[in-house]
Design a protein around this motif. Structure first.
Motif, PDB file in Angstrom:
ATOM      1  N   ASP A 187     -10.697   3.955  10.606  1.00 10.90           N
ATOM      2  CA  ASP A 187      -9.114   4.391  10.555  1.00 10.90           C
ATOM      3  C   ASP A 187      -8.334   3.275  10.284  1.00 10.90           C
ATOM      4  N   GLU A 188      -8.651   1.945  10.919  1.00  4.36           N
ATOM      5  CA  GLU A 188      -8.136   1.063  10.837  1.00  4.36           C
ATOM      6  C   GLU A 188      -7.587   0.390   9.400  1.00  4.36           C
ATOM      7  N   LEU A 189      -9.074   0.489   8.851  1.00  2.78           N
ATOM      8  CA  LEU A 189      -8.993   0.350   7.307  1.00  2.78           C
ATOM      9  C   LEU A 189      -8.211   0.339   6.575  1.00  2.78           C
ATOM     10  N   SER A 190      -8.550   2.086   6.410  1.00  2.01           N
ATOM     11  CA  SER A 190      -7.835   3.220   6.315  1.00  2.01           C
ATOM     12  C   SER A 190      -5.978   3.209   5.910  1.00  2.01           C
ATOM     13  N   GLY A 191      -6.214   2.678   6.773  1.00  2.00           N
ATOM     14  CA  GLY A 191      -4.583   2.627   7.039  1.00  2.00           C
ATOM     15  C   GLY A 191      -3.863   1.165   7.069  1.00  2.00           C
ATOM     16  N   LYS A 192      -4.822   0.207   6.966  1.00  5.03           N
ATOM     17  CA  LYS A 192      -3.587  -1.193   5.660  1.00  5.03           C
ATOM     18  C   LYS A 192      -3.984  -0.898   4.372  1.00  5.03           C
ATOM     19  N   VAL A 193      -5.411  -0.341   3.727  1.00  2.00           N
ATOM     20  CA  VAL A 193      -5.278   0.538   2.303  1.00  2.00           C
ATOM     21  C   VAL A 193      -3.477   1.096   1.988  1.00  2.00           C
ATOM     22  N   SER A 194      -4.003   2.478   3.021  1.00  5.11           N
ATOM     23  CA  SER A 194      -2.378   3.211   2.588  1.00  5.11           C
ATOM     24  C   SER A 194      -0.762   2.219   2.654  1.00  5.11           C
ATOM     25  N   LYS A 195      -1.147   1.663   3.784  1.00  6.36           N
ATOM     26  CA  LYS A 195      -0.154   0.870   3.615  1.00  6.36           C
ATOM     27  C   LYS A 195       0.501   0.284   3.057  1.00  6.36           C
ATOM     28  N   ILE A 196      -0.570  -1.202   2.276  1.00  5.47           N
ATOM     29  CA  ILE A 196      -0.500  -2.257   1.224  1.00  5.47           C
ATOM     30  C   ILE A 196       0.084  -1.189   0.186  1.00  5.47           C
ATOM     31  N   LEU A 197      -0.437  -0.394  -0.363  1.00  5.22           N
ATOM     32  CA  LEU A 197      -0.892   1.062  -1.345  1.00  5.22           C
ATOM     33  C   LEU A 197       1.035   0.945  -1.789  1.00  5.22           C
ATOM     34  N   GLU A 198       1.756   1.327  -0.007  1.00  2.00           N
ATOM     35  CA  GLU A 198       2.645   2.635  -0.496  1.00  2.00           C
ATOM     36  C   GLU A 198       3.478   1.113  -0.388  1.00  2.00           C
ATOM     37  N   GLN A 199       3.525  -0.211   0.410  1.00  2.00           N
ATOM     38  CA  GLN A 199       4.260  -0.516  -0.215  1.00  2.00           C
ATOM     39  C   GLN A 199       4.588  -1.459  -1.623  1.00  2.00           C
ATOM     40  N   HIS A 200       4.113  -1.128  -2.569  1.00  2.00           N
ATOM     41  CA  HIS A 200       3.544  -1.468  -3.843  1.00  2.00           C
ATOM     42  C   HIS A 200       3.898  -0.004  -4.422  1.00  2.00           C
ATOM     43  N   SER A 201       4.530   1.182  -4.366  1.00  2.00           N
ATOM     44  CA  SER A 201       4.308   1.781  -4.407  1.00  2.00           C
ATOM     45  C   SER A 201       3.913   2.101  -5.538  1.00  2.00           C
ATOM     46  N   ILE A 202       2.377   2.100  -5.247  1.00  2.00           N
ATOM     47  CA  ILE A 202       1.180   2.641  -6.220  1.00  2.00           C
ATOM     48  C   ILE A 202       0.479   3.616  -5.997  1.00  2.00           C
TER      49      ILE A 202
END
Length: 242
Positions: free
Chosen positions: A15-30
């Motif tokens: 859950d922690e890793l999936s959350g980090k991935v989602s946050k990063i991609l959303e920050q870069h509008s990917i």
């Protein structure tokens, strides 16, 4: 849309890793789609993803074994291994992943790796062959092309879905298609009348090449050795397991 899978057998870390991935991609509008898996068997039952983040130390199937099974079935996903111990990183390099990250995963390092992978995928998906059919101009992405053949002064471009005929010469297309930097869509002139996309090759012998849709195309005897060398180089560059 970038398709991502995260495989980790500890739910909290997953859950922690999936959350980090989602946050990063959303920050870069990917644009992305992410799925989480607790074991390798569940992941093997799904279709290929663009990016895989795999924990090395899983039970009953560890990340290295899972990577081997994925490559054996022709999966060309970008692999990022996650490990709690530095020594596993050495073993991970034997299966040629794109990168490895040490637990606990640093967000900045994860961001760097994800952006590199996403940029690479966008570049690859941007490459195409431009086909002119009468007054119409059509763009065919390289990743969709299985092979090209010449019949009666026409080129027939065979994609994963259809065959596109147009007037032209393989000699005009060959220099651009066979550049080594086109991995994972690297092409080879296997016969005077054929150019094949190495991405779709399943097996070959001295006479022919079999593709992933069971089509067979001829392999010139004088090109057999150079094809073998090119195909092995392609597999290593792609990160296949030997």
């Amino acid at each position: 849309m970038i398709r991502i899978a995260v495989c980790e057998d500890e739910q909290v870390l997953l859950d922690e890793l999936s959350g980090k991935v989602s946050k990063i991609l959303e920050q870069h509008s990917i644009a992305y789609n992410i799925e989480s898996f607790r074991n390798g068997s569940a992941l093997l039952a799904r279709e290929a993803y663009d990016i895989l983040l795999l924990d090395i130390e899983m039970e009953p199937m560890d990340g290295l074994e899972l990577a081997g099974k994925l490559r054996m079935r022709g999966d060309d996903s970008r692999l990022v291994f996650i490990t709690a111990h530095q020594q596993y990183a050495v073993d991970a390099y034997e299966v040629h992943p794109f990168h490895y990250l040490i637990k606990p995963v640093d967000s900045e390092k994860l961001e760097t790796v994800l952006l590199q992978l996403c940029n690479s995928l966008h570049r690859e998906r941007g490459r195409a062959v431009i086909v002119r059919q009468g007054t119409a101009v059509r763009r065919v992405p390289l990743e969709q092309i299985r092979y090209l053949e010449v019949l009666d002064r026409k080129i027939y471009l065979h994609t994963v879905e259809e065959t596109v005929p147009f007037y032209g010469k393989l000699e005009d297309l060959e220099p651009a298609l066979t550049r080594p930097e086109l991995v994972p869509d690297s092409f080879f002139r296997c016969h005077r009348s054929y150019i094949v996309n190495l991405r779709h090759v399943q097996l070959y012998d001295k006479n022919e090449i079999r593709l992933d849709n069971e089509d067979c195309i001829p392999l010139s005897k004088r090109r057999y050795k150079s094809f073998g060398l090119a195909f092995m180089h392609y597999l290593k560059e792609r990160g296949d397991v030997f």
